[in-house]
Design a protein around this motif. Structure first.
Motif, PDB file in Angstrom:
ATOM      1  N   UNK A 191       5.642  23.106  19.599  1.00  0.00           N
ATOM      2  CA  UNK A 191       4.847  22.643  18.462  1.00  0.00           C
ATOM      3  C   UNK A 191       5.740  22.290  17.283  1.00  0.00           C
ATOM      4  N   UNK A 192       5.510  21.097  16.687  1.00  0.00           N
ATOM      5  CA  UNK A 192       6.275  20.699  15.501  1.00  0.00           C
ATOM      6  C   UNK A 192       5.835  21.482  14.272  1.00  0.00           C
ATOM      7  N   UNK A 193       4.700  22.184  14.375  1.00  0.00           N
ATOM      8  CA  UNK A 193       4.225  22.949  13.228  1.00  0.00           C
ATOM      9  C   UNK A 193       4.911  24.295  13.099  1.00  0.00           C
ATOM     10  N   UNK A 194       5.691  24.695  14.124  1.00  0.00           N
ATOM     11  CA  UNK A 194       6.408  25.961  14.039  1.00  0.00           C
ATOM     12  C   UNK A 194       7.514  25.866  13.001  1.00  0.00           C
ATOM     13  N   UNK A 195       7.543  26.745  12.011  1.00  0.00           N
ATOM     14  CA  UNK A 195       8.661  26.745  11.070  1.00  0.00           C
ATOM     15  C   UNK A 195       9.955  27.065  11.793  1.00  0.00           C
ATOM     16  N   UNK A 196      11.016  26.358  11.451  1.00  0.00           N
ATOM     17  CA  UNK A 196      12.297  26.586  12.127  1.00  0.00           C
ATOM     18  C   UNK A 196      12.770  28.018  11.929  1.00  0.00           C
ATOM     19  N   UNK A 197      12.492  28.604  10.776  1.00  0.00           N
ATOM     20  CA  UNK A 197      12.986  29.952  10.484  1.00  0.00           C
ATOM     21  C   UNK A 197      12.292  31.020  11.317  1.00  0.00           C
ATOM     22  N   UNK A 198      11.129  30.691  11.891  1.00  0.00           N
ATOM     23  CA  UNK A 198      10.402  31.666  12.709  1.00  0.00           C
ATOM     24  C   UNK A 198      10.266  31.200  14.152  1.00  0.00           C
ATOM     25  N   UNK A 199      11.102  30.237  14.541  1.00  0.00           N
ATOM     26  CA  UNK A 199      10.991  29.687  15.888  1.00  0.00           C
ATOM     27  C   UNK A 199      11.188  30.758  16.953  1.00  0.00           C
ATOM     28  N   UNK A 200      12.086  31.713  16.679  1.00  0.00           N
ATOM     29  CA  UNK A 200      12.366  32.743  17.674  1.00  0.00           C
ATOM     30  C   UNK A 200      11.143  33.611  17.945  1.00  0.00           C
ATOM     31  N   UNK A 201      10.192  33.663  17.004  1.00  0.00           N
ATOM     32  CA  UNK A 201       9.024  34.495  17.190  1.00  0.00           C
ATOM     33  C   UNK A 201       7.988  33.839  18.096  1.00  0.00           C
ATOM     34  N   UNK A 202       8.157  32.542  18.367  1.00  0.00           N
ATOM     35  CA  UNK A 202       7.187  31.835  19.200  1.00  0.00           C
ATOM     36  C   UNK A 202       7.501  31.977  20.686  1.00  0.00           C
ATOM     37  N   UNK A 203       8.524  32.756  21.006  1.00  0.00           N
ATOM     38  CA  UNK A 203       8.889  32.923  22.414  1.00  0.00           C
ATOM     39  C   UNK A 203       8.738  34.387  22.813  1.00  0.00           C
ATOM     40  N   UNK A 204       7.916  34.628  23.811  1.00  0.00           N
ATOM     41  CA  UNK A 204       7.743  35.965  24.358  1.00  0.00           C
ATOM     42  C   UNK A 204       8.856  36.190  25.372  1.00  0.00           C
ATOM     43  N   UNK A 205       9.769  37.077  25.086  1.00  0.00           N
ATOM     44  CA  UNK A 205      10.942  37.257  25.932  1.00  0.00           C
ATOM     45  C   UNK A 205      10.701  38.230  27.083  1.00  0.00           C
ATOM     46  N   UNK A 206       9.505  38.741  27.197  1.00  0.00           N
ATOM     47  CA  UNK A 206       9.180  39.598  28.329  1.00  0.00           C
ATOM     48  C   UNK A 206       8.869  38.741  29.559  1.00  0.00           C
ATOM     49  N   UNK A 207       9.210  39.236  30.709  1.00  0.00           N
ATOM     50  CA  UNK A 207       9.030  38.466  31.944  1.00  0.00           C
ATOM     51  C   UNK A 207       7.717  38.848  32.620  1.00  0.00           C
ATOM     52  N   UNK A 208       7.019  37.840  33.148  1.00  0.00           N
ATOM     53  CA  UNK A 208       5.725  38.039  33.785  1.00  0.00           C
ATOM     54  C   UNK A 208       5.701  37.393  35.159  1.00  0.00           C
ATOM     55  N   UNK A 209       4.846  37.945  36.015  1.00  0.00           N
ATOM     56  CA  UNK A 209       4.526  37.310  37.286  1.00  0.00           C
ATOM     57  C   UNK A 209       3.061  37.606  37.578  1.00  0.00           C
ATOM     58  N   UNK A 210       2.296  36.565  37.890  1.00  0.00           N
ATOM     59  CA  UNK A 210       0.866  36.706  38.176  1.00  0.00           C
ATOM     60  C   UNK A 210       0.124  37.446  37.064  1.00  0.00           C
ATOM     61  N   UNK A 211       0.535  37.204  35.825  1.00  0.00           N
ATOM     62  CA  UNK A 211      -0.143  37.817  34.694  1.00  0.00           C
ATOM     63  C   UNK A 211       0.259  39.242  34.402  1.00  0.00           C
ATOM     64  N   UNK A 212       1.214  39.800  35.152  1.00  0.00           N
ATOM     65  CA  UNK A 212       1.666  41.170  34.939  1.00  0.00           C
ATOM     66  C   UNK A 212       3.098  41.184  34.425  1.00  0.00           C
ATOM     67  N   UNK A 213       3.401  42.162  33.580  1.00  0.00           N
ATOM     68  CA  UNK A 213       4.789  42.368  33.198  1.00  0.00           C
ATOM     69  C   UNK A 213       5.602  42.744  34.424  1.00  0.00           C
ATOM     70  N   UNK A 214       6.761  42.130  34.585  1.00  0.00           N
ATOM     71  CA  UNK A 214       7.617  42.463  35.713  1.00  0.00           C
ATOM     72  C   UNK A 214       8.271  43.818  35.448  1.00  0.00           C
ATOM     73  N   UNK A 215       8.105  44.712  36.386  1.00  0.00           N
ATOM     74  CA  UNK A 215       8.604  46.069  36.207  1.00  0.00           C
ATOM     75  C   UNK A 215      10.118  46.122  36.376  1.00  0.00           C
ATOM     76  N   UNK A 216      10.715  47.183  35.857  1.00  0.00           N
ATOM     77  CA  UNK A 216      12.140  47.399  36.011  1.00  0.00           C
ATOM     78  C   UNK A 216      12.946  46.853  34.856  1.00  0.00           C
ATOM     79  N   UNK A 217      14.256  46.807  35.063  1.00  0.00           N
ATOM     80  CA  UNK A 217      15.202  46.373  34.040  1.00  0.00           C
ATOM     81  C   UNK A 217      16.287  45.535  34.707  1.00  0.00           C
ATOM     82  N   UNK A 218      16.697  44.458  34.055  1.00  0.00           N
ATOM     83  CA  UNK A 218      17.737  43.584  34.587  1.00  0.00           C
ATOM     84  C   UNK A 218      19.095  43.973  34.027  1.00  0.00           C
TER      85      UNK A 218
END
Length: 387
Positions: A85-112
């Motif tokens: 989205x072009x409406x995302x402020x550049x200073x808060x762009x990092x907040x628009x990304x969910x860094x948690x990993x999912x599969x089939x709507x579930x959080x992927x268990x474990x740690x990488x």
């Protein structure tokens, strides 16, 4: 982690099987207490929420990780791409990304950890070691493969335990792993194609005996599943003895059995399942080959036993209770001590190591330790006071 098998490997290698030890089926007692593995929720999906019975024994766990390089980011749809989205402020762009990993709507268990994936709960520990060579190939994601197999393995196990809490239950870790392998193939096929392979090793804690018979002696029983060159060890620190270690599986030197792209290996055909009778206070280790390629067995036993002794003597940080056998926080101290010992050898070009010794036996010139991802999960076998 070694090389991925070549596509033609299936035509020249046949499957191998090892018989598993059968333990009589057990019925859950109706008075058994329940607990939930997880119940957290989020905007995109949910963490798994499974109600399972409390067992007479449990793991107290800790883990330590060292990665040789940062992991390759998971691709969509497993990890959300940045917002377009072009409406995302550049200073808060990092907040628009969910860094948690999912599969089939579930959080992927474990740690990488690099290309490794680790998991620890009160009844199961696991280390999967992704084959790093895939990281240099298009659509190659060894770290995703190791993590997805882990996630689906844990899910299949938890679902089976929860389903059987008022009926006969027999641990079947090979079946759980086969389901995990098939679900990982499905999740990484089609438009979401991701290439990779991984070794797997895990230890499920159960028990032997009847909970309904007061005359029966109930003892802890460990189900160890392995495919590849990661390893499970059981150490009795009171006597400083190695009680058990799983066997490594190879196609050839530095090419272990593995699940995934181009590999002929499957859990049903190639995974081994062995049972180990435990005693309270035993330490169970699940380790990637970053440990066993750099430390000999006696060094691992000495290191773990020494860490437990130091913890009992009051070193290693605050404890939440009795320190006997490494309890109440000591497993993190134990795991860190072992990881650091392996890391020192792995980063020393002049050290003597098991990997160097094996390389020389194969006629290959090699010196020093083997730089690799190092993953250690340490688990202390304890009795539930409610039994």
């Amino acid at each position: 982690m070694g090389r991925a098998p070549l596509p033609h490997l299936a035509s020249i290698l046949g499957p191998t099987r090892r018989s598993s030890c059968y333990i009589s089926s057990t019925q859950w007692p109706f008075s058994i207490q329940q607990h939930s593995f997880s119940s957290s929720k989020n905007a995109k999906g949910t963490a798994r929420s499974v109600t399972c019975p409390r067992l007479p024994f449990y793991f107290e766990t800790g883990f330590a990780l060292f990665r040789k390089r940062p992991p390759r980011p998971f691709p969509p749809p497993f990890l959300s791409p940045p917002s377009g989205s072009f409406s995302d402020p550049l200073s808060t762009h990092h907040q628009s990304r969910d860094r948690r990993a999912f599969v089939n709507g579930e959080l992927i268990q474990g740690c990488t950890n690099g290309d490794d994936a680790v998991y620890a709960s009160d009844h199961f520990i696991c280390v999967n070691d992704g084959v790093g060579a895939w990281s240099s190939r298009p659509r190659g994601h060894a770290g995703l493969w190791s993590r997805l197999v882990l996630h689906f393995w844990v899910a299949a196990m938890e679902d089976d335990i929860a389903k059987a809490r008022q009926s006969v239950y027999q641990p079947d870790p090979k079946r759980y792993l086969q389901l995990a392998y098939e679900r990982t193939l499905d999740a990484t096929s089609g438009p979401n194609e991701c290439l990779g392979t991984t070794t797997v090793t895990g230890a499920q804690l159960f028990y032997k005996g009847s909970l309904n018979n007061t005359q029966s002696t109930v003892t802890p029983l460990l189900y160890v599943t392995n495919l590849g060159d990661s390893q499970v060890m059981v150490i009795r620190t009171k006597s400083q003895k190695l009680i058990y270690k799983s066997r490594e599986q190879w196609h050839w030197f530095d090419c272990p059995r593995q699940l995934g792209t181009n590999s002929p290996d499957t859990p049903n055909l190639n995974a081994t399942v062995e049972t180990v009778e435990l005693a309270e206070g035993d330490v169970v280790l699940a380790m990637s080959d970053g440990v066993i390629d750099n430390l000999w067995d006696h060094e691992i036993v000495d290191n773990v036993s020494k860490s437990v002794q130091l913890w009992e003597a009051g070193e290693g940080g605050p404890a939440s209770g009795d320190r006997a056998c490494g309890a109440n926080g000591g497993m993190t101290f134990v795991a860190n001590g072992l990881m650091n010992a392996a890391r020192i050898v792995a980063t020393d070009p002049f050290a003597e190591s098991p990997f160097m010794e094996r390389s020389i036996e194969e006629g290959l010139a090699n010196t020093g330790g083997k730089l690799d991802d190092i993953s250690v999960v340490a688990a202390l076998c304890r009795r539930n006071k409610s039994f």
